[in-house]
Scaffold this motif. Structure first.
Motif, PDB file in Angstrom:
ATOM      1  N   ALA A 135       0.807  -1.217   0.000  1.00 32.93           N
ATOM      2  CA  ALA A 135       0.000   0.000   0.000  1.00 32.93           C
ATOM      3  C   ALA A 135       0.840   1.267   0.000  1.00 32.93           C
ATOM      4  O   ALA A 135       0.327   2.341  -0.292  1.00 32.93           O
ATOM      5  CB  ALA A 135      -0.931   0.011   1.215  1.00 32.93           C
ATOM      6  N   ILE A 136       2.130   1.193   0.350  1.00 29.54           N
ATOM      7  CA  ILE A 136       2.963   2.381   0.498  1.00 29.54           C
ATOM      8  C   ILE A 136       4.298   2.161  -0.191  1.00 29.54           C
ATOM      9  O   ILE A 136       4.939   1.110  -0.020  1.00 29.54           O
ATOM     10  CB  ILE A 136       3.186   2.715   1.994  1.00 29.54           C
ATOM     11  CG1 ILE A 136       1.865   3.084   2.669  1.00 29.54           C
ATOM     12  CG2 ILE A 136       4.191   3.849   2.165  1.00 29.54           C
ATOM     13  CD1 ILE A 136       1.983   3.311   4.162  1.00 29.54           C
ATOM     14  N   THR A 137       4.734   3.144  -0.983  1.00 34.65           N
ATOM     15  CA  THR A 137       6.061   3.161  -1.593  1.00 34.65           C
ATOM     16  C   THR A 137       6.669   4.525  -1.312  1.00 34.65           C
ATOM     17  O   THR A 137       6.080   5.550  -1.655  1.00 34.65           O
ATOM     18  CB  THR A 137       5.984   2.933  -3.119  1.00 34.65           C
ATOM     19  OG1 THR A 137       5.349   1.676  -3.382  1.00 34.65           O
ATOM     20  CG2 THR A 137       7.374   2.928  -3.741  1.00 34.65           C
ATOM     21  N   VAL A 138       7.836   4.552  -0.685  1.00 36.08           N
ATOM     22  CA  VAL A 138       8.454   5.799  -0.237  1.00 36.08           C
ATOM     23  C   VAL A 138       9.933   5.806  -0.627  1.00 36.08           C
ATOM     24  O   VAL A 138      10.615   4.797  -0.451  1.00 36.08           O
ATOM     25  CB  VAL A 138       8.323   5.962   1.295  1.00 36.08           C
ATOM     26  CG1 VAL A 138       9.014   7.231   1.778  1.00 36.08           C
ATOM     27  CG2 VAL A 138       6.860   5.981   1.701  1.00 36.08           C
ATOM     28  N   PRO A 139      10.466   6.939  -1.144  1.00 39.09           N
ATOM     29  CA  PRO A 139      11.910   7.018  -1.410  1.00 39.09           C
ATOM     30  C   PRO A 139      12.712   6.993  -0.115  1.00 39.09           C
ATOM     31  O   PRO A 139      12.187   7.226   0.982  1.00 39.09           O
ATOM     32  CB  PRO A 139      12.066   8.374  -2.118  1.00 39.09           C
ATOM     33  CG  PRO A 139      10.691   8.786  -2.517  1.00 39.09           C
ATOM     34  CD  PRO A 139       9.755   8.163  -1.542  1.00 39.09           C
ATOM     35  N   THR A 140      14.004   6.734  -0.246  1.00 33.47           N
ATOM     36  CA  THR A 140      14.942   6.777   0.871  1.00 33.47           C
ATOM     37  C   THR A 140      16.150   7.606   0.439  1.00 33.47           C
ATOM     38  O   THR A 140      16.265   7.970  -0.736  1.00 33.47           O
ATOM     39  CB  THR A 140      15.396   5.363   1.273  1.00 33.47           C
ATOM     40  OG1 THR A 140      16.272   4.848   0.260  1.00 33.47           O
ATOM     41  CG2 THR A 140      14.218   4.427   1.469  1.00 33.47           C
ATOM     42  N   PRO A 141      17.083   7.902   1.353  1.00 37.53           N
ATOM     43  CA  PRO A 141      18.279   8.653   0.949  1.00 37.53           C
ATOM     44  C   PRO A 141      19.115   7.959  -0.113  1.00 37.53           C
ATOM     45  O   PRO A 141      19.865   8.614  -0.840  1.00 37.53           O
ATOM     46  CB  PRO A 141      19.059   8.788   2.270  1.00 37.53           C
ATOM     47  CG  PRO A 141      18.017   8.724   3.327  1.00 37.53           C
ATOM     48  CD  PRO A 141      17.000   7.753   2.820  1.00 37.53           C
ATOM     49  N   ASP A 142      19.008   6.644  -0.213  1.00 33.78           N
ATOM     50  CA  ASP A 142      19.685   5.892  -1.268  1.00 33.78           C
ATOM     51  C   ASP A 142      18.760   5.852  -2.479  1.00 33.78           C
ATOM     52  O   ASP A 142      17.677   5.263  -2.409  1.00 33.78           O
ATOM     53  CB  ASP A 142      20.001   4.473  -0.782  1.00 33.78           C
ATOM     54  CG  ASP A 142      20.794   3.656  -1.795  1.00 33.78           C
ATOM     55  OD1 ASP A 142      20.792   4.022  -2.997  1.00 33.78           O
ATOM     56  OD2 ASP A 142      21.396   2.655  -1.392  1.00 33.78           O
ATOM     57  N   PRO A 143      19.142   6.455  -3.619  1.00 33.59           N
ATOM     58  CA  PRO A 143      18.219   6.496  -4.763  1.00 33.59           C
ATOM     59  C   PRO A 143      17.864   5.121  -5.319  1.00 33.59           C
ATOM     60  O   PRO A 143      16.899   4.997  -6.079  1.00 33.59           O
ATOM     61  CB  PRO A 143      18.979   7.332  -5.795  1.00 33.59           C
ATOM     62  CG  PRO A 143      20.407   7.267  -5.385  1.00 33.59           C
ATOM     63  CD  PRO A 143      20.408   7.141  -3.889  1.00 33.59           C
ATOM     64  N   ASP A 144      18.615   4.097  -4.934  1.00 31.42           N
ATOM     65  CA  ASP A 144      18.329   2.756  -5.436  1.00 31.42           C
ATOM     66  C   ASP A 144      17.388   1.984  -4.514  1.00 31.42           C
ATOM     67  O   ASP A 144      16.931   0.904  -4.872  1.00 31.42           O
ATOM     68  CB  ASP A 144      19.643   1.963  -5.602  1.00 31.42           C
ATOM     69  CG  ASP A 144      19.425   0.600  -6.245  1.00 31.42           C
ATOM     70  OD1 ASP A 144      18.799   0.543  -7.313  1.00 31.42           O
ATOM     71  OD2 ASP A 144      19.844  -0.416  -5.639  1.00 31.42           O
ATOM     72  N   ILE A 145      17.111   2.513  -3.328  1.00 33.78           N
ATOM     73  CA  ILE A 145      16.313   1.775  -2.344  1.00 33.78           C
ATOM     74  C   ILE A 145      14.984   2.481  -2.107  1.00 33.78           C
ATOM     75  O   ILE A 145      14.933   3.682  -1.861  1.00 33.78           O
ATOM     76  CB  ILE A 145      17.061   1.653  -1.002  1.00 33.78           C
ATOM     77  CG1 ILE A 145      18.388   0.931  -1.190  1.00 33.78           C
ATOM     78  CG2 ILE A 145      16.202   0.928   0.025  1.00 33.78           C
ATOM     79  CD1 ILE A 145      18.258  -0.508  -1.631  1.00 33.78           C
ATOM     80  N   ALA A 146      13.887   1.719  -2.177  1.00 37.34           N
ATOM     81  CA  ALA A 146      12.550   2.215  -1.847  1.00 37.34           C
ATOM     82  C   ALA A 146      12.030   1.460  -0.634  1.00 37.34           C
ATOM     83  O   ALA A 146      12.267   0.258  -0.485  1.00 37.34           O
ATOM     84  CB  ALA A 146      11.603   2.042  -3.025  1.00 37.34           C
ATOM     85  N   TYR A 147      11.318   2.185   0.226  1.00 39.70           N
ATOM     86  CA  TYR A 147      10.664   1.562   1.377  1.00 39.70           C
ATOM     87  C   TYR A 147       9.259   1.148   0.952  1.00 39.70           C
ATOM     88  O   TYR A 147       8.506   1.940   0.363  1.00 39.70           O
ATOM     89  CB  TYR A 147      10.605   2.548   2.544  1.00 39.70           C
ATOM     90  CG  TYR A 147       9.718   2.095   3.688  1.00 39.70           C
ATOM     91  CD1 TYR A 147      10.200   1.226   4.662  1.00 39.70           C
ATOM     92  CD2 TYR A 147       8.402   2.542   3.789  1.00 39.70           C
ATOM     93  CE1 TYR A 147       9.395   0.813   5.716  1.00 39.70           C
ATOM     94  CE2 TYR A 147       7.585   2.136   4.841  1.00 39.70           C
ATOM     95  CZ  TYR A 147       8.082   1.267   5.795  1.00 39.70           C
ATOM     96  OH  TYR A 147       7.278   0.851   6.828  1.00 39.70           O
ATOM     97  N   LEU A 148       8.900  -0.110   1.252  1.00 43.50           N
ATOM     98  CA  LEU A 148       7.582  -0.640   0.909  1.00 43.50           C
ATOM     99  C   LEU A 148       6.887  -1.110   2.172  1.00 43.50           C
ATOM    100  O   LEU A 148       7.515  -1.652   3.080  1.00 43.50           O
ATOM    101  CB  LEU A 148       7.704  -1.832  -0.061  1.00 43.50           C
ATOM    102  CG  LEU A 148       8.586  -1.661  -1.300  1.00 43.50           C
ATOM    103  CD1 LEU A 148       8.616  -2.961  -2.095  1.00 43.50           C
ATOM    104  CD2 LEU A 148       8.090  -0.519  -2.164  1.00 43.50           C
TER     105      LEU A 148
END
Length: 610
Positions: free
Chosen positions: A339-352
């Motif tokens: 339900a949630i996709t959020v960027p992180t400080p690492d442009p290659d990593i997304a929080y799900l």
């Protein structure tokens, strides 16, 4: 601006008319606010002053309808001849809006509202429960939105700078890069807030879906209701550029890696525009457009990766928009329901964040996903599930929205080493359908059969109006079933605006756990696609749904679906809740039971009672 409103017997006729019937207070206040900001920015307002003088002249000439005062007439006598009050009121609204637009353009060109701090405050505390946050890309401020207001904070000191009442129902659309302007879908219009002063700057009545997006320091973009094609506006200079594309549903605007280029993200069509500045001001032209063939329901605002190369969308999982090419990729992560996709400080990593089904219910997952390597790792969050992870681009940090607080995170560390996503998904427990108890199933089938027989169905399967006694059989179902109620104002991904022809339903998932049979009560103000997802062995006895706007129920199987009409509530203790409770009591003989309510709904879990 120089004064244009003096009254002299031998002044020009239009000046005497404007002196006899001066512009409304909102015009004078807008003009004063513009003057103050122009002085702060050392802006030469001579051109704006000249155009305002011309507009005041036209106000007098058009609304006087040919009347020209003589030098013998007093101000009172002139005023008595000006009988078309509606014309003057309309002209004053247009003047206030014109000044407000120029003021917005001036603010876009201003420095950031607060500098980006080298050491941000560890947390911010709002006065009420936080529903969402707005974070500009180039300013050290945060706006935390609650049910009743917009709370402005300095990210460096943690100080709450201002609390702005929310007023009538509103939805946040976009915040400017410098943190000075916030656009809202409010009531029947687009409203722009001057965050420094805490006041509305202007109100636009003709923007489709009541959406206005900021494009750096250049201007704004919206879709007029009449043409249904995007228009870029250089607010300070009054230049408009029509964008020749049928893209009329824009949900987000993102800067692209090419300087001066912006992506316009819609549902099933996307475009890119180039901005160009010359001596007259800013103009825009269409650079690219694509129709990828798949509809994307959500492009959360500001959801850019840290290097701004991708915009992360959400469609039951991450959607990756490459801002260099406008190409879209949707990783396959089933059986996860995310339900949630959020960027992180690492442009290659997304929080799900989401869940998957397990034998005795659902298991929530907080994960870190590598875009390039297609790996997954559980995220170490250490907070309850009601907390929401967000990303603050100006400081490059993730944070938790946790009830009244926004808490900065030092980082999103994996709880274990990342593994190939496909391998991770294969390790998830597979839920085999579990047959319901023979006695329970027989009892439920008998009650449902009696209920349907009493309510009556046509030979072709169409439902007739319930016959007398139908509520008695619903009450019979209720004797062995629990009643669970879910109420929202709108579902996730809803698109709407009062006065607009567009009203797209949002989506709310309702997970039903095994246990006693459940009678679901589902209510909303806006239209919702209610998606019922029973786990194996769960029993849905009936579904009652109501709302101000019609909704649809999916996944109820052969359960009876009853439309209660315009009955809705998303908070206990309000008038709508009492009406809802009375309606459910009358039909089932029981109150609404367990009630879960939220302004914007996405995912709810019900059932599980023994």
């Amino acid at each position: 601006m120089a004064s244009t409103m003096g009254c002299q017997r031998f002044a020009a006729p239009e000046e005497r008319i404007n002196a006899a019937l001066p512009p409304a207070a909102e015009v004078l206040e807008a003009r004063q606010a513009f003057d103050e900001q122009a002085r702060l920015q050392a802006f030469d307002a001579a051109r704006i002053d000249s155009e305002l003088h011309s507009r005041l002249k036209m106000r007098a000439l058009e609304c006087a309808h040919g009347y020209s005062p003589s030098w013998l007439q007093s101000e009172e006598e002139v005023r008595a001849q000006l009988t078309d009050a509606a014309c003057f009121e309309k002209a004053d609204r247009a003047l206030a809006q014109w000044i407000g637009l120029r003021h917005a353009g001036l603010l876009l060109a201003a420095p950031p509202l607060r500098p980006v701090p080298a050491q941000p405050a560890p947390w911010l505390v709002a006065g009420e429960r936080i529903s969402e946050g707005s974070f500009p890309r180039e300013a050290g401020i945060a706006v935390l939105h609650t049910a009743t207001g917009h709370e402005l904070f300095d990210l460096g000191s943690g100080e709450r700078l201002r609390q702005i009442p929310r007023g009538e129902r509103s939805f946040v659309v976009d915040i400017s890069d410098n943190g000075r302007l916030l656009s809202l879908n409010q009531g029947q219009a687009t409203v722009v807030l001057d965050l420094a002063r805490g006041k509305p700057l202007l109100r636009l009545e003709h923007a489709s879906d009541q959406r206005l997006f900021w494009l750096g320091q250049a201007g704004a973009l919206y879709v007029p209701e009449v043409t249904r094609r995007p228009v870029f506006v250089d607010l300070l200079n009054g230049l408009e550029s029509d964008i020749p594309t049928p893209l009329h549903r824009i949900t987000a605007v993102s800067p692209m890696p090419v300087p001066g280029r912006y992506a316009l993200l819609g549902f099933n069509r996307h475009a890119a525009i180039d901005l160009h500045q010359d001596a007259r001001g800013w103009t825009a032209r269409l650079a690219q457009e694509i129709e990828p063939g798949q509809a994307i329901g959500q492009w959360p605002r500001g959801n850019l990766t840290a290097d701004r190369s991708m915009h992360l969308g959400q469609q039951n999982g991450p959607v990756l928009m490459d801002l260099r090419t406008l190409r879209i990729r949707k990783p396959e992560l089933a059986p996860l329901m995310l339900a949630i996709t959020v960027p992180t400080p690492d442009p290659d990593i997304a929080y799900l964040f989401g869940h998957h089904r397990i034998a005795n219910g659902v298991e929530h997952q907080a994960l870190l996903y590598s875009i390039s390597r297609h790996t997954l790792a559980p995220a170490r969050i250490g907070k309850r599930l009601s907390s929401t992870v967000t990303y603050i681009p100006s400081i490059g940090r993730n944070a938790l929205l946790d009830d009244f607080k926004l808490v900065l995170l030092d980082g999103l560390a994996p709880a274990q080493a990342p593994v190939d996503a496909d391998a991770y998904l294969r390790q998830l427990p597979v839920v085999e359908p579990e047959p319901a108890s023979t006695d329970d199933a027989a009892q439920l089938a008998a009650l449902r059969a009696a209920f349907l027989a009493q309510a009556g169905r046509d030979s072709d399967g169409a439902t007739r109006a319930p016959a007398t006694g139908a509520d008695h059989d619903l009450a019979a179902l209720a004797r062995t079933a629990i009643i669970e109620t879910v109420g929202v104002y709108e579902g996730e991904g809803a698109v709407h605006g009062a006065g607009s022809s567009v009203r797209e339903p949002g989506t709310v998932q309702v997970l039903v756990r095994r246990g006693k049979p459940v009678i679901l009560v589902l209510t909303s103000y806006e239209p919702v696609n209610w998606i019922i997802k029973p786990e194996p062995g769960a029993k849905v006895a009936a579904v009652l749904h109501g709302g101000y706007h019609p909704s649809q129920v999916h996944g109820a199987g052969d359960a009876r679906i009853i439309d209660m009409g315009r009955v809705y509530a998303y908070k206990r203790g309000e008038g709508g809740f009492e009406r809802l409770d009375g309606e459910v009591r009358q039909r089932s003989g029981k109150p609404v039971g367990r009630f879960q309510g939220n302004y914007r709904g996405n995912l709810f879990q019900v059932g599980g009672g023994g």
